[in-house]
Design a protein around this motif. Sequence first.
Motif, PDB file in Angstrom:
ATOM      1  N   ALA A  76       0.892  -1.173   0.108  1.00  0.00           N
ATOM      2  CA  ALA A  76       0.145  -0.005   0.040  1.00  0.00           C
ATOM      3  C   ALA A  76       0.946   1.307  -0.166  1.00  0.00           C
ATOM      4  O   ALA A  76       0.525   2.220  -0.707  1.00  0.00           O
ATOM      5  N   GLU A  77       1.984   1.193   0.573  1.00  0.00           N
ATOM      6  CA  GLU A  77       2.776   2.178   0.870  1.00  0.00           C
ATOM      7  C   GLU A  77       3.399   2.657  -0.534  1.00  0.00           C
ATOM      8  O   GLU A  77       3.484   3.807  -0.767  1.00  0.00           O
ATOM      9  N   LEU A  78       4.031   1.365  -0.943  1.00  0.00           N
ATOM     10  CA  LEU A  78       4.683   1.719  -2.437  1.00  0.00           C
ATOM     11  C   LEU A  78       3.633   2.242  -3.291  1.00  0.00           C
ATOM     12  O   LEU A  78       3.849   3.178  -4.254  1.00  0.00           O
ATOM     13  N   ALA A  79       2.491   1.749  -3.459  1.00  0.00           N
ATOM     14  CA  ALA A  79       1.376   2.062  -4.285  1.00  0.00           C
ATOM     15  C   ALA A  79       1.071   3.543  -4.035  1.00  0.00           C
ATOM     16  O   ALA A  79       0.823   4.173  -5.022  1.00  0.00           O
ATOM     17  N   THR A  80       1.091   4.112  -2.754  1.00  0.00           N
ATOM     18  CA  THR A  80       0.762   5.477  -2.639  1.00  0.00           C
ATOM     19  C   THR A  80       1.968   6.419  -3.235  1.00  0.00           C
ATOM     20  O   THR A  80       1.995   7.397  -3.948  1.00  0.00           O
ATOM     21  N   ARG A  81       3.119   5.766  -2.932  1.00  0.00           N
ATOM     22  CA  ARG A  81       4.514   6.683  -3.688  1.00  0.00           C
ATOM     23  C   ARG A  81       4.455   6.574  -5.238  1.00  0.00           C
ATOM     24  O   ARG A  81       4.904   7.737  -5.716  1.00  0.00           O
ATOM     25  N   LEU A  82       3.829   5.421  -5.740  1.00  0.00           N
ATOM     26  CA  LEU A  82       3.774   5.488  -7.137  1.00  0.00           C
ATOM     27  C   LEU A  82       2.752   6.211  -7.701  1.00  0.00           C
ATOM     28  O   LEU A  82       2.387   6.222  -8.961  1.00  0.00           O
ATOM     29  N   LYS A  83       1.700   6.508  -6.700  1.00  0.00           N
ATOM     30  CA  LYS A  83       0.362   6.901  -7.151  1.00  0.00           C
ATOM     31  C   LYS A  83      -0.405   6.240  -8.304  1.00  0.00           C
ATOM     32  O   LYS A  83      -1.089   6.173  -9.050  1.00  0.00           O
ATOM     33  N   VAL A  84      -0.476   4.786  -7.758  1.00  0.00           N
ATOM     34  CA  VAL A  84      -1.098   3.945  -8.324  1.00  0.00           C
ATOM     35  C   VAL A  84      -1.978   2.812  -7.348  1.00  0.00           C
ATOM     36  O   VAL A  84      -1.740   3.223  -6.051  1.00  0.00           O
ATOM     37  N   SER A  85      -2.796   2.048  -7.617  1.00  0.00           N
ATOM     38  CA  SER A  85      -3.556   1.260  -6.624  1.00  0.00           C
ATOM     39  C   SER A  85      -2.629   0.083  -6.193  1.00  0.00           C
ATOM     40  O   SER A  85      -1.612  -0.164  -6.569  1.00  0.00           O
ATOM     41  N   ARG A  86      -2.883  -0.536  -5.103  1.00  0.00           N
ATOM     42  CA  ARG A  86      -2.306  -1.301  -4.366  1.00  0.00           C
ATOM     43  C   ARG A  86      -2.394  -2.866  -5.229  1.00  0.00           C
ATOM     44  O   ARG A  86      -1.424  -3.631  -5.230  1.00  0.00           O
ATOM     45  N   GLN A  87      -3.538  -2.874  -5.718  1.00  0.00           N
ATOM     46  CA  GLN A  87      -3.724  -4.057  -6.842  1.00  0.00           C
ATOM     47  C   GLN A  87      -3.020  -4.119  -7.791  1.00  0.00           C
ATOM     48  O   GLN A  87      -2.337  -5.053  -8.169  1.00  0.00           O
ATOM     49  N   THR A  88      -2.560  -2.611  -8.308  1.00  0.00           N
ATOM     50  CA  THR A  88      -1.455  -2.612  -9.433  1.00  0.00           C
ATOM     51  C   THR A  88      -0.064  -3.047  -8.915  1.00  0.00           C
ATOM     52  O   THR A  88       0.784  -3.833  -9.686  1.00  0.00           O
ATOM     53  N   VAL A  89       0.249  -2.658  -7.806  1.00  0.00           N
ATOM     54  CA  VAL A  89       1.480  -3.054  -7.174  1.00  0.00           C
ATOM     55  C   VAL A  89       1.755  -4.595  -7.204  1.00  0.00           C
ATOM     56  O   VAL A  89       2.640  -5.372  -7.604  1.00  0.00           O
ATOM     57  N   ASN A  90       0.608  -5.197  -6.755  1.00  0.00           N
ATOM     58  CA  ASN A  90       0.741  -6.514  -6.437  1.00  0.00           C
ATOM     59  C   ASN A  90       0.539  -7.406  -7.900  1.00  0.00           C
ATOM     60  O   ASN A  90       1.390  -8.396  -7.672  1.00  0.00           O
ATOM     61  N   ALA A  91      -0.018  -6.807  -8.719  1.00  0.00           N
ATOM     62  CA  ALA A  91      -0.317  -7.664 -10.041  1.00  0.00           C
ATOM     63  C   ALA A  91       1.382  -7.493 -10.514  1.00  0.00           C
ATOM     64  O   ALA A  91       1.781  -8.511 -11.511  1.00  0.00           O
ATOM     65  N   ILE A  92       2.076  -6.303 -10.657  1.00  0.00           N
ATOM     66  CA  ILE A  92       3.355  -6.197 -11.000  1.00  0.00           C
ATOM     67  C   ILE A  92       4.244  -7.135 -10.356  1.00  0.00           C
ATOM     68  O   ILE A  92       5.116  -7.883 -10.723  1.00  0.00           O
TER      69      ILE A  92
END
Lengths: 74, 146
Positions: free
Chosen positions: A17-33
């Motif tokens: 979630a924190e990485l997603a916030t830094r990248l301005k994307v959803s947590r779902q996107t981070v997990n999928a990557i």
Amino acid sequence: MNNSLRVLRAERGWSQAELATRLKVSRQTVNAIETGKYDPSLPLAFKLARLFGHSIEEMFHEDSALQKTQVRLT
Amino acid sequence: MTDQIEQTESRSWLGRTHVYLNSPGDSYQLLGWTLAWAIAFVGASSFLRSDPAIGARAGWVVALIPNFLALVVVIVYLRFLRDADELVRRIQLEGLAFGFGVGVIFSMGYQLLERAGAPELSFSDMAAIMMFAFVVGVVRANRRYS
């Protein structure tokens, strides 16, 4: 495409979630990557590379099946 | 590398705008307006069918309420898409493609069945099938990327 995103994230102690916030994307996107189910767009790949201080090539690796094919051809 | 995370947000009765990505509240807002439209549509249909003595002007007003709510749903959905990140947009696109494809195939295919004697379906029924297929498409796409 494989990537070392999970390892790099863990090194910094960030949650998805924190990485997603830094990248301005959803947590779902981070997990999928991280799970290799989604390859990021070029702008997002550049954002990731800048955030972690690595090049895109250092962070993202071609699938092993493709690598095997390339080894066979050379 | 900065630790500050940029956020900009403004609110309107149509929902939040200019946020850098969707929040769960945006999804609930979209769902809320969609449900409101669905309820208004069903209510207006039932009311207009059951009361043939309703005045012409009143009938028009009742008929236009769901259309107004449908327009709100479209606006809220467009804002949802604009604020969505790349993966959410891809998932929504796959849902729209699946819904559109199923809707077109079903409506054209069912026309032939009607000529063969199948019960007649209205345009609203076709639209409902298209919307249901869109939801199925979004669920499928979400599973693929989870």
